[in-house]
Design an enzyme around this catalytic site. Structure first.
Site, PDB file in Angstrom:
ATOM      1  N   ASP A  64       0.829  -1.197   0.000  1.00 38.99           N
ATOM      2  CA  ASP A  64       0.000   0.000   0.000  1.00 38.99           C
ATOM      3  C   ASP A  64       0.872   1.259   0.000  1.00 38.99           C
ATOM      4  O   ASP A  64       1.884   1.350   0.696  1.00 38.99           O
ATOM      5  CB  ASP A  64      -0.890  -0.022   1.246  1.00 38.99           C
ATOM      6  CG  ASP A  64      -1.930   1.077   1.239  1.00 38.99           C
ATOM      7  OD1 ASP A  64      -2.755   1.097   0.309  1.00 38.99           O
ATOM      8  OD2 ASP A  64      -1.925   1.911   2.170  1.00 38.99           O
ATOM      9  N   GLY A  76       1.392  -2.997   5.567  1.00 38.49           N
ATOM     10  CA  GLY A  76       2.384  -2.832   4.518  1.00 38.49           C
ATOM     11  C   GLY A  76       2.018  -3.536   3.226  1.00 38.49           C
ATOM     12  O   GLY A  76       2.751  -3.452   2.242  1.00 38.49           O
ATOM     13  N   GLU A  77       0.877  -4.219   3.226  1.00 34.41           N
ATOM     14  CA  GLU A  77       0.456  -4.942   2.020  1.00 34.41           C
ATOM     15  C   GLU A  77      -0.880  -4.391   1.525  1.00 34.41           C
ATOM     16  O   GLU A  77      -0.919  -3.325   0.925  1.00 34.41           O
ATOM     17  CB  GLU A  77       0.411  -6.449   2.306  1.00 34.41           C
ATOM     18  CG  GLU A  77       1.802  -7.004   2.644  1.00 34.41           C
ATOM     19  CD  GLU A  77       1.816  -8.497   2.856  1.00 34.41           C
ATOM     20  OE1 GLU A  77       1.241  -9.228   2.027  1.00 34.41           O
ATOM     21  OE2 GLU A  77       2.419  -8.963   3.857  1.00 34.41           O
ATOM     22  N   MET A  78      -1.983  -5.060   1.823  1.00 38.27           N
ATOM     23  CA  MET A  78      -3.274  -4.583   1.332  1.00 38.27           C
ATOM     24  C   MET A  78      -3.888  -3.527   2.254  1.00 38.27           C
ATOM     25  O   MET A  78      -4.810  -2.809   1.862  1.00 38.27           O
ATOM     26  CB  MET A  78      -4.215  -5.776   1.126  1.00 38.27           C
ATOM     27  CG  MET A  78      -3.691  -6.714   0.036  1.00 38.27           C
ATOM     28  SD  MET A  78      -4.524  -8.309  -0.054  1.00 38.27           S
ATOM     29  CE  MET A  78      -6.033  -7.864  -0.902  1.00 38.27           C
TER      30      MET A  78
END
Length: 332
Positions: A84, A126-128
């Site tokens: 993200d 830190g991802e979706m």
């Protein structure tokens, strides 16, 4: 009568040949990939939609397929993934192909199975960068999903357990059988060239099969990165972050070598850009062996025979959002 006896003899000999091929394959440290034993077709179709749906992310542009692209060997072909707001991920994205054969999921094995893994990226900032509650709220606001979840699970309300179960069921289907090496294991002796066979012999004789074995040619154990020589790339605590044991520091799940030609760059930090480089580093650090240029090329030639049939399906059409569906916030 003679024709009947002859036909029976042919069937018997064919059966013996198949049995012999299976026996020969079982004598090898690597076994052919088998299709999934049983799947729930309705759940697979639902899981496929969820796998490709970017509405499970805060930005509305990231899906499971973003980092585990099924057109690219089930990975993203960059050293560490982009999350993200263009955050750089801390570790290389392992392939999702044949991941159902892994002893555990993630490099450090913190998820016991595919279902446990599926919920992690959704809620990882830190991802979706979503939350499970918000993701479920989005799905619950989409009439097409409400109907499909009820058909599959028999419940009026959607929950994250259903979401992760459906994604895992779809991922179970992402196996890649029928590689040229599997064909060779099953008796097609002209499936491999001389160099490829010599590469496999080197792979076995050098000790690579101590870690890279079984159906997935890996994925079934944790090993230290840098046994003979220390690894000079980026290191994390690895398995120790899960177990809390000092002896598990720098231990990572051994990656599958299935489809390895497609899943570059290599290692947990994505530091090796080519198979030639990866074979050289692993030979020196893990086995104390320096492959010659010719030996390296033969091992690489063997590794390329592990590419199997890639997942092939109709892309899912996602149900449209309703007026009540929360809109994504990609810039917040």
């Amino acid at each position: 009568m003679k024709r009947t006896v002859l036909s029976a003899a042919i069937v018997l000999l064919s059966g013996m040949a198949v049995q012999g091929a299976v026996q020969a394959a079982s004598d090898e440290p690597i076994q052919p990939i088998k299709p999934p034993a049983s799947i729930n077709v309705g759940m697979v179709e639902l899981g496929k939609k969820l796998y490709f749906d970017p509405r499970l992310s805060k930005s509305g542009i990231m899906s499971c397929n973003t980092c585990h692209n099924l057109s690219m060997g089930g990975t993203d072909n960059i050293p560490t993934s982009v999350g993200d707001k263009w955050q750089q991920g801390p570790i290389n994205s392992p392939t999702v192909l044949n991941s159902s054969l892994n002893v555990a999921q993630f490099w450090d094995g913190r998820a016991a199975d595919l279902k446990a893994q599926a919920g992690g990226p959704i809620a990882n900032p830190g991802e979706m960068a979503f939350t499970h509650t918000l993701a479920v709220n989005v799905l619950q606001s989409i009439p097409g999903y409400v109907r499909e979840f009820k058909m599959v699970f028999g419940k009026d309300k959607i929950d994250i357990d259903q979401v992760t179960q459906a994604i895992a069921e779809f991922e179970k289907t992402l196996v890649t059988p029928n590689s040229r090496f599997d064909q060779w294991l099953l008796g097609k002796k002209d499936a491999l060239s001389k160099d490829e066979l010599e590469g496999y012999a080197l792979f076995k004789d050098s000790g690579c099969v101590a870690c890279h074995n079984g159906e997935a040619v890996g994925g079934n154990s944790f090993q230290k990165m840098g046994i003979v020589e220390p690894y000079k790339g980026k290191m994390t605590d690895g398995r120790a972050a899960v177990t809390g044991k000092d002896e598990d520091r720098f231990n990572f799940k051994v990656p599958t070598l299935r489809n390895v030609e497609m899943t570059y760059p290599y290692f947990h930090d994505g530091a090796a850009n080519t198979l030639t480089e990866a074979v050289d580093v692993m030979g020196r650090l893990q086995l104390g062996k320096k492959f010659t240029k010719e030996e390296n090329a033969k091992v690489v030639a063997f590794l390329k025979t592990l590419t199997g049939d890639q997942p092939n399906f109709t892309m899912p059409i996602l149900p449209p959002s309703s007026d009540a569906t929360p809109r994504p916030t990609p810039f917040k």
